[in-house]
Design an enzyme around this catalytic site. Sequence first.
Site, PDB file in Angstrom:
ATOM      1  N   CYS A 175      -9.227  32.718  15.790  1.00 28.15           N
ATOM      2  CA  CYS A 175      -8.446  31.823  15.556  1.00 28.15           C
ATOM      3  C   CYS A 175      -8.894  30.480  15.235  1.00 28.15           C
ATOM      4  O   CYS A 175      -9.559  29.332  16.035  1.00 28.15           O
ATOM      5  CB  CYS A 175      -8.147  31.686  16.944  1.00 28.15           C
ATOM      6  SG  CYS A 175      -6.732  30.609  17.425  1.00 28.15           S
ATOM      7  N   CYS A 178      -8.308  26.770  17.519  1.00 22.30           N
ATOM      8  CA  CYS A 178      -8.683  26.912  18.894  1.00 22.30           C
ATOM      9  C   CYS A 178     -10.445  26.544  18.510  1.00 22.30           C
ATOM     10  O   CYS A 178     -11.007  26.406  19.261  1.00 22.30           O
ATOM     11  CB  CYS A 178      -8.804  28.233  19.720  1.00 22.30           C
ATOM     12  SG  CYS A 178      -7.319  29.655  19.210  1.00 22.30           S
ATOM     13  N   ASP A 179     -10.927  27.331  17.427  1.00 23.12           N
ATOM     14  CA  ASP A 179     -12.087  27.410  17.491  1.00 23.12           C
ATOM     15  C   ASP A 179     -12.894  26.012  16.878  1.00 23.12           C
ATOM     16  O   ASP A 179     -14.175  26.550  16.362  1.00 23.12           O
ATOM     17  CB  ASP A 179     -13.127  28.531  17.112  1.00 23.12           C
ATOM     18  CG  ASP A 179     -12.347  29.014  18.699  1.00 23.12           C
ATOM     19  OD1 ASP A 179     -12.149  29.328  19.788  1.00 23.12           O
ATOM     20  OD2 ASP A 179     -11.862  30.821  18.184  1.00 23.12           O
TER      21      ASP A 179
END
Length: 479
Positions: A175, A178-179
């Site tokens: 993802c 998100c990261d």
Amino acid sequence: MKNKIILYIFSSLIFIGVIFFSLSFLSAFFSRYNKSKNYNLENLKNKRNIIPLAILGSGPAGLSAAIYAARSGVNTVVFTGPNPGGQLKDGILVENWPGVNKDSGANIMNNLERQARDFGAIIINKSIDKIDFSSWPFKLGDYWALSVIIATGAAPKRLGTINEDKYWIKGILSCPLCDAHLIKNKSTVVIGGGDSAVERIIQLAPYAKDITLIVRTNKIRAIYDMYKKIKDFPHVKILFNKEIENFEGSDKKLTGINLIDTKTGIKSNIQTKWVFLSIGFQPNSDLFKNYLDLDQEGYIKHNPETQETNIKGIFVAGNVSDKIYKQASTASGDGTKAAANAVKFLSNFLINKEAKNLIKENSYQPNQEKGIKVEQITSLDQLNNIIKTEKNVVIECYSPLCSSCKAVESIISNLAYKYKDKIKIFKIDILKNKQIIKEYNITLIPEFLLFKDGKLIDRKSELLNQDQISDFINAGFNL
Ligand code: NDP
């Protein structure tokens, strides 16, 4: 004589007509009886937790089905599954959702969820992991459903390469939004060659120092419009004809990947701590394989006109059954078709007074929420104040874009209730609190931090279930 003949012909025609209509009536009656013989109302007796329409999955397919069915007046319960909101909530920017120019997948899914709830759908943050479709009503965990829509979507495919499991979320991620904060000014690798891989590069490009895209063949599968966007990025390099041999690293962290050229057999290595896997999706259909017909790749077979599976009353929608389009809008359309046909199927029972009473008496009643709202911490000062004044504190570091974090959301709320007299539980959105990330060196989420008497006593950044988080808290605070 002439009159007698006419009368004879006339009465013969009437006789044939009566025979014809009686036969068709009997045949219709028997065929209906045959089809519904397993769908006997007697089966509803002594059953608890009956749900007229259960929807498994809460992506665009599941929630669109819920909107349609609930609006049609059918009591509808959605079981969100382990990834509430589905893939679209995993940090995707969406430009092709009808009526919305550009918005985050998370916003789109939150709106769909609100709309479904507004029409009366009940949404339960739970995965159903045991089913029995051998008889009707259908058994889903502790519930009995008269009709089911399976909208369990698809999960990111894994390579199955050496050390992939070992470094999953310890360097191998799926993802990007998100990261993205993790790869700031770092060299990053993306594996894949479809639209998802190109989209991930577009999302990561503003953060990464450089990005290498590894493609296993000599061509990109992504549509040209998407590919065009990354072709000219100066810090993006594409390596064709490369397969991953294995991942390497320390006990805790990925440090590199070993490649082999599929044409020349020449081996090479890339030193990197961050790899984003984007090699497509696998339908989440394993749970149903003993009852439903699946194709070779695991997609659930169905009638494309009705979305019905090989079992009457069980329908499918979205990526668990669609191997061609896989778009949010097509999933939503599937959901609407499935719901329309589920409503039609249910109308056989819901017009029957006896059935209505049986369902009403034994219908599922949602329990009072046992969890409590977990408060957000919004600054380092606030965090420092809390750990100074409260004896035992648990902090969950999360991001609204991280699917693993969504899975623990309800757990954290339940635990806040369970420990309400002994421990204070808070959460921190890491995308909004860069100072806290730096101060506590948060690299992987969800991460749980335990503070006792103002001191950090333990931390864990694994995907844990409720019992495991509970055990971790009990051990940390000696409860
Ligand atoms: P795809 O199946 O389209 O592409 C998968 C890619 O991964 C292919 O290049 C494939 O290679 C490669 N691959 C598969 N297995 C391996 C492996 N073991 N090792 C190395 N490479 C591998 O999946 P996507 O997730 O990209 O897209 C899924 C669907 O979602 C598509 O229909 C796509 O159009 C859609 N989508 C649309 C978007 C948009 O419109 N904004 C954004 C993202 C996705 P090969 O080509 O050799 O098989």
